[in-house]
Design a protein around this motif. Structure first.
Motif, PDB file in Angstrom:
ATOM      1  N   LEU A 114       0.841  -1.199   0.000  1.00  0.00           N
ATOM      2  CA  LEU A 114       0.000   0.000   0.000  1.00  0.00           C
ATOM      3  C   LEU A 114       0.879   1.253   0.000  1.00  0.00           C
ATOM      4  N   ALA A 126      -0.198  11.593   4.005  1.00  0.00           N
ATOM      5  CA  ALA A 126      -0.857  10.482   4.695  1.00  0.00           C
ATOM      6  C   ALA A 126       0.093   9.815   5.691  1.00  0.00           C
ATOM      7  N   ALA A 174      -4.522   3.896   3.629  1.00  0.00           N
ATOM      8  CA  ALA A 174      -3.099   4.254   3.706  1.00  0.00           C
ATOM      9  C   ALA A 174      -2.862   5.247   4.838  1.00  0.00           C
ATOM     10  N   SER A 175      -3.742   6.218   4.944  1.00  0.00           N
ATOM     11  CA  SER A 175      -3.605   7.233   5.987  1.00  0.00           C
ATOM     12  C   SER A 175      -3.910   6.648   7.370  1.00  0.00           C
ATOM     13  N   ILE A 179      -3.303   3.710   8.356  1.00  0.00           N
ATOM     14  CA  ILE A 179      -2.158   2.884   8.786  1.00  0.00           C
ATOM     15  C   ILE A 179      -0.945   3.734   9.111  1.00  0.00           C
ATOM     16  N   PHE A 180      -0.591   4.627   8.168  1.00  0.00           N
ATOM     17  CA  PHE A 180       0.701   5.316   8.284  1.00  0.00           C
ATOM     18  C   PHE A 180       0.600   6.701   8.933  1.00  0.00           C
TER      19      PHE A 180
END
Lengths: 321, 246
Positions: free
Chosen positions: A186, A201, B103-104, B106-107
């Motif tokens: 990802l 992000a 994605a956001s 998670i990271f």
């Protein structure tokens, strides 16, 4: 398209693996066909490794450098140890990964084509250094003998070699698949799609690009080691632009950024390439392959893997019309 | 007044011979919505990008929760609790809406979580911002402007920020959609998230902001409550007396 979900049904993987396992029987133990198949497997691994890097939005025009490093390191250790083993091949992969990591560290902040040029230059420099400065160890342009992966004295050594290389290739591709299905996949995809948004992000592009570079170099080093131990010889020719470009051609032909793309691309182009040679079209085949590549890039920019989808779309349009 | 969450002091940005920002001071308090307005080229987006780390400042400092964050890379600033939506919502064209927000999740923060849990969390954020969930597996490139804006907002919220930087959220939206966006901004604040918002639609920013800072040619020319700013002579002059804009 992190890794297109559901696009690798188990039966198509099973059929492909079944054909690969039964191939030596189907090929009737022909020495030539087995040889072509082994080199094809090695290039499937090499192309998949290159494609792994492309997945994170990075491009390399000099992956032959890591292919050669893997080959030379494994050969030199095997020669001094007297035999080829998985340990020397692994060592080849590890040194390629380490050098890939160092190269990545210096230029991972560069954008695609600048990085591509650095890698291209790196392969050229490495070829000259190995052929001249390190000639005492590497045999210079004449090259050196590399111990065979499976001793020629063993009965059916080529069949054994085929299965060993098939196993390494399959395990590597499964590993690539698992990595790309994880959070790492990802992160790679997000960086490739939009680096600024990826950073917004919380994704650290340097860290993930470096990881992609290292893993790709490792697998490329492994494939290079397998290649030289299969051929039984290594020379600075291994760093040639040909070896840097074939994995790119195979990946683009099959489908960039997909697991099956480099596999399909390598299989089809190898079969076409070898068949044309059998037909006596030694020089013409360059033109034919070039034309094929142009046709695929124009009509199927996502590679051959997108062909079924394209046909379905056409069929649906016709039905509507 | 509540505690200061973010403080920018003397923020200056030189781009070649042009001074995009001249020693701008600004503070965002906890639970506050601070509006940032000014004519085109005033330096609003540059200021937002300096706070989020995308653009380095030539001089000045930005402090967040008492810690100087000037010079930190954007991903580190995001993980500290500042997230941003962009004026031009591009997102990740070939990723699905759900993947973009996952994605956001998670990271974007320091919590360790599994991909499946992050994906579930992302779905909740998409639902919160009013994204049609039946499109969550659609590649972002196939979404319309409103859906794209919602994905971007969900992506920004998924990192669980303490401060949200919003750059022209209502650009490209019609009146009804803009009203929905205002409702959403208020809902976000209710979750305890402070907001620094740039908006060209004055009706939106006047209605939603607790305080407003006005920039003109890289300088702060006014600061205060919406009605104070609307009656400030310098602000009126800057907008050429076009107070209908307010």
């Amino acid at each position: 398209m992190q890794v297109a979900k559901g696009s690798y049904p188990w039966y198509s993987c099973g059929i492909a693996l079944g054909i690969a396992v039964l191939f030596p029987l189907l090929a009737g133990m022909s020495f030539h066909i087995l040889n072509v198949a082994i080199i094809m497997l090695i290039f499937i691994l090499f192309s998949s490794a290159w494609n792994f890097l492309a997945y994170s939005g990075q491009a390399s025009l000099g992956h032959a450098a890591f292919f050669g490093i893997g080959g030379y390191v494994s050969t030199l250790i095997a020669r001094s140890a007297g035999a080829t083993s998985f340990a020397t091949i692994l060592a080849g992969g590890c040194v390629a990964a380490f050098i890939g990591f160092l190269l990545g560290l210096t230029c991972v902040r560069l954008k695609e084509w600048f990085l591509a040029m650095v890698t291209f230059g790196f392969a050229v420099i490495l070829q000259v250094v190995v052929a001249s400065s390190l000639a005492a160890t590497t045999g210079g342009w004449d090259g050196i003998v590399s111990p065979r992966l499976i001793p020629v004295s063993l009965p059916n050594y080529l069949v054994i070699e085929y299965y060993v290389i098939l196993a390494v290739t399959v395990v590597s591709i499964v590993a690539i698949y698992l990595i790309l299905r994880s959070r790492a996949g990802l992160a790679f995809a997000a960086i490739r799609e939009n680096e600024t948004e990826a950073q917004a992000a919380g994704i650290n592009p340097v860290r993930w690009k470096l990881l992609a570079f290292t893993v790709s170099s490792f697998l490329t080093g492994i494939s290079g080691a397998l290649m030289v131990h299969h051929i039984g010889f290594i020379s600075p020719e291994i760093f040639s632009a040909d070896n840097s470009f074939w994995p790119i051609i195979y990946s683009i032909f099959g489908g960039l950024g997909t697991i099956s793309g480099p596999i399909i691309g390598t299989v089809i182009l190898t079969v076409v390439w070898d068949s044309l040679k059998e037909m006596g079209l030694t020089y013409e085949r360059f033109v034919i392959i070039g034309l094929l590549l142009i046709v695929v890039v124009i009509f199927l920019p996502k590679g051959l893997v997108s062909l079924p989808e394209k046909i379905r779309e056409r069929y649906a349009q016709r039905k509507k019309g | 007044m509540t505690r200061v969450l973010l403080e920018a002091k003397g923020v200056t940005k030189q781009i070649g011979g042009l001074t995009a920002l001249k020693g701008v001071d600004l503070a965002v308090h906890e639970d506050e919505i601070l509006g940032l307005v000014g004519p085109n080229g005033a330096g609003k987006t540059t200021l937002l990008n300096i706070i989020s780390g995308i653009v380095p400042a030539t001089a000045g400092t930005v402090t967040f929760m008492g810690e100087v964050i000037t010079g930190l890379p954007p991903h580190a600033i995001c993980r500290k609790g500042i997230s941003q939506t962009f004026q031009l919502a591009l997102s990740f064209p070939n990723l699905t809406a759900l993947e973009s927000v996952t994605a956001s999740a998670i990271f974007g923060n320091h919590e360790k979580k599994k991909l499946a849990d992050a994906s579930h969390e992302a779905e909740n954020h998409l639902e919160f911002v009013g994204f049609p969930l039946e499109k969550s597996e659609t590649p972002v490139r196939n979404l319309n402007v409103v859906e794209l804006k919602r994905v971007q907002l969900a992506r920004a919220l998924a990192s669980r920020p303490a401060l949200l930087l919003m750059d022209e959220l209502t650009t490209g939206l019609n009146a009804t959609e803009s009203n929905e966006a205002v409702g959403l901004i208020r809902e976000i604040r209710k979750q305890g998230i402070s907001i620094l918002i740039i908006e060209h639609v004055m009706r939106v920013i006047m209605g939603v902001s607790d305080r407003i800072v006005v920039l003109d040619r890289g300088e702060k020319i006014a600061e205060g409550r919406p009605y104070e700013v609307a009656n400030n002579q310098r602000v009126i002059d800057t907008y050429l007396g076009d107070m209908d804009a307010f």
